[in-house]
Design a protein around this motif. Structure first.
Motif, PDB file in Angstrom:
ATOM      1  N   VAL A 126       0.833  -1.207   0.000  1.00 55.37           N
ATOM      2  CA  VAL A 126      -0.020   0.225   0.002  1.00 55.37           C
ATOM      3  C   VAL A 126       0.775   1.129   0.080  1.00 55.37           C
ATOM      4  N   LYS A 127       2.006   1.320   0.773  1.00 58.51           N
ATOM      5  CA  LYS A 127       2.675   2.226   0.759  1.00 58.51           C
ATOM      6  C   LYS A 127       3.462   2.684  -0.699  1.00 58.51           C
ATOM      7  N   CYS A 129       2.040   1.831  -3.504  1.00 52.95           N
ATOM      8  CA  CYS A 129       0.806   2.294  -4.313  1.00 52.95           C
ATOM      9  C   CYS A 129       0.587   3.741  -4.091  1.00 52.95           C
ATOM     10  N   MET A 130       0.595   4.263  -2.783  1.00 52.32           N
ATOM     11  CA  MET A 130       0.376   5.567  -2.309  1.00 52.32           C
ATOM     12  C   MET A 130       1.540   6.478  -2.968  1.00 52.32           C
ATOM     13  N   LYS A 133       1.207   6.598  -6.615  1.00 53.01           N
ATOM     14  CA  LYS A 133      -0.113   7.009  -7.102  1.00 53.01           C
ATOM     15  C   LYS A 133      -0.563   6.006  -8.036  1.00 53.01           C
ATOM     16  N   GLU A 135      -2.771   2.369  -8.538  1.00 52.33           N
ATOM     17  CA  GLU A 135      -3.982   1.405  -8.009  1.00 52.33           C
ATOM     18  C   GLU A 135      -3.380   0.037  -7.847  1.00 52.33           C
ATOM     19  N   LEU A 174      -8.950   1.476   2.146  1.00 55.47           N
ATOM     20  CA  LEU A 174      -8.090   1.401   0.820  1.00 55.47           C
ATOM     21  C   LEU A 174      -8.764   1.973  -0.303  1.00 55.47           C
ATOM     22  N   HIS A 176     -10.456   4.358  -1.385  1.00 55.94           N
ATOM     23  CA  HIS A 176     -10.487   5.692  -1.911  1.00 55.94           C
ATOM     24  C   HIS A 176      -8.788   5.845  -2.805  1.00 55.94           C
ATOM     25  N   LEU A 177      -7.868   4.829  -2.559  1.00 55.87           N
ATOM     26  CA  LEU A 177      -6.962   4.938  -3.193  1.00 55.87           C
ATOM     27  C   LEU A 177      -6.723   3.804  -4.310  1.00 55.87           C
ATOM     28  N   ASP A 178      -7.930   3.296  -4.674  1.00 57.19           N
ATOM     29  CA  ASP A 178      -8.433   2.613  -5.822  1.00 57.19           C
ATOM     30  C   ASP A 178      -7.498   1.102  -5.749  1.00 57.19           C
ATOM     31  N   ILE A 179      -7.349   0.623  -4.338  1.00 56.84           N
ATOM     32  CA  ILE A 179      -7.003  -0.591  -3.864  1.00 56.84           C
ATOM     33  C   ILE A 179      -7.895  -1.518  -3.529  1.00 56.84           C
TER      34      ILE A 179
END
Length: 255
Positions: A126-127, A129-130, A133, A135, A174, A176-179
């Protein structure tokens, strides 16, 4: 191919369900990062099988029960091909013991592998992907025993129950992060871990009596669902457990 230009990491992919998932994702176009405690002839054969398909494959040895190891695994996987799109948390263990005899060492071994390692592996992904930017898609290999009892496997059931709640929680956190995050819950699958069962006709027949379809599943049955959940065909699916069990879960009666 639905995973063209995608890279997938499959933990615990030397054999069984993990190997089947790696092969299926590669067949659908993904380049694959394989994982196990060590590279042996199983991993080497899998690399050859995937590269013979025209896809890339790389093996990274790591014990995913240790948080620093699994974080390093994810970061190393990203470095191999410069990206990571799919994380399949397949590695898992179980210990058969009466509850009153379970040791702290056995408990920690199961929980660290099945839940703690998954938690921090997802966190590392996740880190990434964030920061980039991007998904991402996560599939966790749970079990029908996140839902139904399994006497003498209390730590295993607790780990899968925890994974069920973790998946639901992360799907919300997650989104809203498209994950996307989902669980796949196999039932009775013909894998090396079930070899003792497969060789015991009386015990096997007892299991089959609890399965409406009256047969064991295959690793490929599970891999097909994993591939679907990783694909854009499932782009509106997150936070759920999807059973591959021949109808076992809601027909089950403990003998």
């Amino acid at each position: 191919m639905r995973f063209e230009n995608k890279v997938a990491l499959v933990t615990g992919s030397s054999q069984g369900i993990g190997a089947a998932c790696a092969i299926r994702l590669a067949a659908d176009g993904a380049d694959v990062i394989l994982n196990g405690r060590k590279l042996d002839e199983r991993g080497e054969a899998l690399i050859k099988q995937i590269t013979d398909m025209g896809r890339k494959a790389h093996f990274i040895a790591a014990d995913v029960s240790k948080a620093p190891n699994v974080v390093q695994l994810v970061n190393d996987a990203i470095a191999v091909y410069g990206q990571l799109d799919i994380l399949v948390n397949n590695a898992g263990v179980e210990k058969n013991n009466d509850f009153w005899n379970v040791t702290e060492e056995e408990y920690d071994f199961v929980m660290d592998t099945n839940l703690k390692g998954v938690f921090f592996g997802i966190q590392a992904f996740v880190k990434y992907c964030m920061n980039e930017k991007r998904e991402g898609v996560i599939v966790n290999m749970s079990s029908v025993h996140e839902e139904i009892v399994f006497p003498h496997f209390a730590a295993y059931c607790a780990s899968k129950g925890g994974l069920k709640m973790l998946t639901r929680n992360l799907a919300t956190e997650l989104a809203h992060l498209d994950i996307r995050v989902n669980n796949v819950a196999p039932g009775a699958i013909a894998t090396p871990i079930n070899q003792k069962l497969l060789n015991n006709k009386e015990q096997l027949n007892s299991v089959l009596e609890n399965i409406p379809m009256k047969k064991m599943g295959t690793p490929e049955d599970v891999a097909a669902l994993v591939a679907f959940l990783c694909s854009d065909d499932a782009k509106y699916i997150t936070g759920s457990t999807h059973f591959v069990d021949g109808g076992l879960t809601y027909h089950y009666e403990e003998q």
